[in-house]
Scaffold this motif. Structure first.
Motif, PDB file in Angstrom:
ATOM      1  N   LEU A 170       0.826  -1.209   0.000  1.00  0.00           N
ATOM      2  CA  LEU A 170       0.000   0.000   0.000  1.00  0.00           C
ATOM      3  C   LEU A 170       0.863   1.263   0.000  1.00  0.00           C
ATOM      4  O   LEU A 170       0.592   2.220  -0.734  1.00  0.00           O
ATOM      5  N   TRP A 171       1.913   1.268   0.814  1.00  0.00           N
ATOM      6  CA  TRP A 171       2.823   2.421   0.849  1.00  0.00           C
ATOM      7  C   TRP A 171       3.557   2.585  -0.473  1.00  0.00           C
ATOM      8  O   TRP A 171       3.792   3.715  -0.929  1.00  0.00           O
ATOM      9  N   ASN A 172       3.884   1.477  -1.098  1.00  0.00           N
ATOM     10  CA  ASN A 172       4.579   1.543  -2.383  1.00  0.00           C
ATOM     11  C   ASN A 172       3.673   2.113  -3.474  1.00  0.00           C
ATOM     12  O   ASN A 172       4.122   2.870  -4.336  1.00  0.00           O
ATOM     13  N   ILE A 173       2.407   1.762  -3.439  1.00  0.00           N
ATOM     14  CA  ILE A 173       1.433   2.317  -4.389  1.00  0.00           C
ATOM     15  C   ILE A 173       1.280   3.818  -4.167  1.00  0.00           C
ATOM     16  O   ILE A 173       1.224   4.602  -5.114  1.00  0.00           O
ATOM     17  N   GLY A 174       1.243   4.219  -2.894  1.00  0.00           N
ATOM     18  CA  GLY A 174       1.168   5.646  -2.573  1.00  0.00           C
ATOM     19  C   GLY A 174       2.395   6.404  -3.068  1.00  0.00           C
ATOM     20  O   GLY A 174       2.289   7.537  -3.560  1.00  0.00           O
ATOM     21  N   ALA A 175       3.569   5.777  -2.939  1.00  0.00           N
ATOM     22  CA  ALA A 175       4.808   6.403  -3.411  1.00  0.00           C
ATOM     23  C   ALA A 175       4.758   6.623  -4.917  1.00  0.00           C
ATOM     24  O   ALA A 175       5.211   7.659  -5.427  1.00  0.00           O
ATOM     25  N   PHE A 176       4.202   5.660  -5.654  1.00  0.00           N
ATOM     26  CA  PHE A 176       4.115   5.806  -7.110  1.00  0.00           C
ATOM     27  C   PHE A 176       3.172   6.942  -7.499  1.00  0.00           C
ATOM     28  O   PHE A 176       3.402   7.631  -8.493  1.00  0.00           O
ATOM     29  N   LEU A 177       2.125   7.138  -6.735  1.00  0.00           N
ATOM     30  CA  LEU A 177       1.221   8.260  -7.015  1.00  0.00           C
ATOM     31  C   LEU A 177       1.975   9.584  -6.905  1.00  0.00           C
ATOM     32  O   LEU A 177       1.721  10.521  -7.679  1.00  0.00           O
ATOM     33  N   PHE A 178       2.922   9.662  -5.975  1.00  0.00           N
ATOM     34  CA  PHE A 178       3.733  10.884  -5.864  1.00  0.00           C
ATOM     35  C   PHE A 178       4.701  11.002  -7.041  1.00  0.00           C
ATOM     36  O   PHE A 178       5.053  12.115  -7.442  1.00  0.00           O
ATOM     37  N   VAL A 179       5.127   9.857  -7.602  1.00  0.00           N
ATOM     38  CA  VAL A 179       5.947   9.883  -8.822  1.00  0.00           C
ATOM     39  C   VAL A 179       5.184  10.618  -9.926  1.00  0.00           C
ATOM     40  O   VAL A 179       5.737  11.477 -10.627  1.00  0.00           O
ATOM     41  N   LEU A 180       3.903  10.279 -10.085  1.00  0.00           N
ATOM     42  CA  LEU A 180       3.073  10.915 -11.115  1.00  0.00           C
ATOM     43  C   LEU A 180       2.899  12.406 -10.830  1.00  0.00           C
ATOM     44  O   LEU A 180       2.950  13.230 -11.751  1.00  0.00           O
ATOM     45  N   ILE A 181       2.680  12.752  -9.568  1.00  0.00           N
ATOM     46  CA  ILE A 181       2.526  14.164  -9.195  1.00  0.00           C
ATOM     47  C   ILE A 181       3.812  14.932  -9.495  1.00  0.00           C
ATOM     48  O   ILE A 181       3.784  16.035 -10.040  1.00  0.00           O
ATOM     49  N   ASN A 182       4.939  14.328  -9.167  1.00  0.00           N
ATOM     50  CA  ASN A 182       6.231  14.976  -9.400  1.00  0.00           C
ATOM     51  C   ASN A 182       6.519  15.141 -10.888  1.00  0.00           C
ATOM     52  O   ASN A 182       7.077  16.150 -11.319  1.00  0.00           O
ATOM     53  N   PHE A 183       6.110  14.147 -11.672  1.00  0.00           N
ATOM     54  CA  PHE A 183       6.384  14.163 -13.108  1.00  0.00           C
ATOM     55  C   PHE A 183       5.517  15.185 -13.849  1.00  0.00           C
ATOM     56  O   PHE A 183       6.010  15.943 -14.690  1.00  0.00           O
ATOM     57  N   PHE A 184       4.224  15.213 -13.522  1.00  0.00           N
ATOM     58  CA  PHE A 184       3.300  16.047 -14.290  1.00  0.00           C
ATOM     59  C   PHE A 184       3.033  17.415 -13.673  1.00  0.00           C
ATOM     60  O   PHE A 184       3.008  18.419 -14.372  1.00  0.00           O
ATOM     61  N   LEU A 185       2.821  17.461 -12.366  1.00  0.00           N
ATOM     62  CA  LEU A 185       2.406  18.714 -11.738  1.00  0.00           C
ATOM     63  C   LEU A 185       3.580  19.562 -11.268  1.00  0.00           C
ATOM     64  O   LEU A 185       3.712  20.721 -11.661  1.00  0.00           O
ATOM     65  N   ILE A 186       4.438  18.985 -10.438  1.00  0.00           N
ATOM     66  CA  ILE A 186       5.520  19.773  -9.838  1.00  0.00           C
ATOM     67  C   ILE A 186       6.502  20.265 -10.896  1.00  0.00           C
ATOM     68  O   ILE A 186       7.061  21.359 -10.778  1.00  0.00           O
ATOM     69  N   SER A 187       6.700  19.465 -11.966  1.00  0.00           N
ATOM     70  CA  SER A 187       7.600  19.893 -13.050  1.00  0.00           C
ATOM     71  C   SER A 187       7.145  21.207 -13.667  1.00  0.00           C
ATOM     72  O   SER A 187       7.952  22.031 -14.091  1.00  0.00           O
ATOM     73  N   ARG A 188       5.837  21.416 -13.731  1.00  0.00           N
ATOM     74  CA  ARG A 188       5.293  22.640 -14.331  1.00  0.00           C
ATOM     75  C   ARG A 188       5.453  23.853 -13.424  1.00  0.00           C
ATOM     76  O   ARG A 188       5.334  24.985 -13.880  1.00  0.00           O
ATOM     77  N   LEU A 189       5.683  23.621 -12.138  1.00  0.00           N
ATOM     78  CA  LEU A 189       5.868  24.727 -11.201  1.00  0.00           C
ATOM     79  C   LEU A 189       7.329  25.148 -11.095  1.00  0.00           C
ATOM     80  O   LEU A 189       7.641  26.150 -10.463  1.00  0.00           O
ATOM     81  N   SER A 190       8.218  24.358 -11.735  1.00  0.00           N
ATOM     82  CA  SER A 190       9.645  24.640 -11.619  1.00  0.00           C
ATOM     83  C   SER A 190      10.032  25.917 -12.344  1.00  0.00           C
ATOM     84  O   SER A 190       9.429  26.298 -13.346  1.00  0.00           O
ATOM     85  N   MET A 191      11.065  26.572 -11.827  1.00  0.00           N
ATOM     86  CA  MET A 191      11.545  27.819 -12.419  1.00  0.00           C
ATOM     87  C   MET A 191      12.566  27.588 -13.515  1.00  0.00           C
ATOM     88  O   MET A 191      12.910  28.496 -14.270  1.00  0.00           O
ATOM     89  N   PHE A 192      13.100  26.346 -13.639  1.00  0.00           N
ATOM     90  CA  PHE A 192      14.089  26.121 -14.691  1.00  0.00           C
ATOM     91  C   PHE A 192      13.896  24.793 -15.442  1.00  0.00           C
ATOM     92  O   PHE A 192      14.609  24.531 -16.394  1.00  0.00           O
ATOM     93  N   HIS A 193      12.928  23.970 -15.038  1.00  0.00           N
ATOM     94  CA  HIS A 193      12.611  22.772 -15.814  1.00  0.00           C
ATOM     95  C   HIS A 193      11.591  23.118 -16.890  1.00  0.00           C
ATOM     96  O   HIS A 193      10.561  22.468 -17.052  1.00  0.00           O
ATOM     97  N   PHE A 194      11.881  24.170 -17.644  1.00  0.00           N
ATOM     98  CA  PHE A 194      10.915  24.697 -18.608  1.00  0.00           C
ATOM     99  C   PHE A 194      10.734  23.800 -19.825  1.00  0.00           C
ATOM    100  O   PHE A 194       9.746  23.884 -20.520  1.00  0.00           O
ATOM    101  N   TRP A 195      11.732  22.930 -20.162  1.00  0.00           N
ATOM    102  CA  TRP A 195      11.594  22.062 -21.340  1.00  0.00           C
ATOM    103  C   TRP A 195      10.594  20.940 -21.063  1.00  0.00           C
ATOM    104  O   TRP A 195      10.207  20.220 -21.949  1.00  0.00           O
ATOM    105  N   PHE A 196      10.184  20.770 -19.773  1.00  0.00           N
ATOM    106  CA  PHE A 196       9.217  19.739 -19.441  1.00  0.00           C
ATOM    107  C   PHE A 196       7.840  20.339 -19.169  1.00  0.00           C
ATOM    108  O   PHE A 196       6.979  19.703 -18.594  1.00  0.00           O
ATOM    109  N   SER A 197       7.647  21.576 -19.577  1.00  0.00           N
ATOM    110  CA  SER A 197       6.371  22.211 -19.325  1.00  0.00           C
ATOM    111  C   SER A 197       5.609  22.424 -20.608  1.00  0.00           C
ATOM    112  O   SER A 197       6.113  22.145 -21.676  1.00  0.00           O
TER     113      SER A 197
END
Length: 276
Positions: free
Chosen positions: A249-276
């Motif tokens: 269950l914890w591992n599944i939760g960790a993967f959900l954060f992988v998706l959040i980090n990949f799609f959402l947090i990348s767009r909030l970055s100030m220099f990861h602009f090639w992934f936005s």
């Protein structure tokens, strides 16, 4: 000519991919071995077409295609298909290929119907071998975490069957709980060091190339938080603090954060602009 191939080949691939997933689903529901064999052959065709497209893209652009979200999704899908084909021969777990490619198909669909992104002039100027290795290793680690998520999901499914004493054919086609837990751990052990090395290389590149570097950038915080989550999961397993169903269950939760980090947090970055 290349632009036409760029537009049409992913559409052809996704149709074949969809047929493969459909046949795997039929096998999942009805234990149809013929459907399973044909689905695997279609998956090989998908992998071959994707590999050809990947090399064509590299020849056309003169670089490894990971600098935009459009490119990153394609490479991530290719990684998942490649891993699933390897798993087919290593782990004899029938449903691993199906569930892994179910994730891959979702990302392939996003890629196929997303507008084509070309890396900007700024991104081209910033590009270096260090940056390419950083992004490639990050995507490979995400691929390893994705497969670990699949094994944890299969663990919960098998656990449910055993608890309810549902002695179905599916029960025997899933591996035993210990094997599923170990496989999940193995892929986390592969993904963790790759993510760690990716972050080290990324920080090194940023300190060298960026005129202003912010340690509090959302992407940096999110990536190190993700690294900490998987590090704690591995530590908890070694110390037997977490195991079995709770670990899955914890591992599944960790993967959900992988998706959040990949799609959402990348767009909030100030220099990861090639992934936005």
């Amino acid at each position: 000519m290349f632009d036409l191939v760029l537009a049409r080949l992913p559409e052809l691939v996704i149709v074949i991919y969809a047929l493969s997933i459909l046949l795997y689903f039929i096998d999942f529901v009805d234990h149809n071995r013929k459907a399973n064999i044909f689905a695997f052959r279609l998956l090989l065709i998908v992998w071959a077409l994707q590999t050809i497209f990947l090399f064509m893209y590299m020849l056309n652009t003169g670089r490894f295609p990971v600098l935009t979200l459009f490119e990153g999704l394609y490479f991530y899908t290719w990684v998942l298909i490649t891993i699933s084909l390897v798993l087919h021969h290593i782990y004899k777990v029938d449903f691993t290929v199906f569930f892994t490619n179910l994730i891959g198909f979702c990302f392939m669909a996003i890629h196929a119907f997303a507008p084509i992104q070309r890396s900007s002039v700024t991104a081209e100027q910033l590009m270096s071998e260090l940056l390419l290795i950083h992004i490639t290793m990050a995507i490979l680690s995400y691929g390893a975490f994705s497969v670990s998520f699949v094994f944890s999901s299969l663990y919960l499914l098998q656990f449910k069957f055993l608890k309810e004493k549902r002695w179905k054919k599916k029960l025997w086609r899933l591996a035993d709980l210990a094997k599923l837990e170990k496989a999940s751990l193995v892929f986390n052990m592969l993904g963790f060091p790759m993510l760690l090395l990716s972050l080290i290389l990324g920080l090194r590149w940023a300190l060298i190339r960026l005129p202003v570097f912010h340690w509090y950038d959302p992407k940096i915080i999110g990536s190190f938080f993700l690294l900490m989550i998987y590090g704690l999961l591995l530590y908890a397993f070694v110390k037997r603090v977490l195991f079995g169903r709770k670990l899955a269950l914890w591992n599944i939760g960790a993967f959900l954060f992988v998706l959040i980090n990949f799609f959402l947090i990348s767009r909030l970055s100030m220099f990861h602009f090639w992934f936005s």
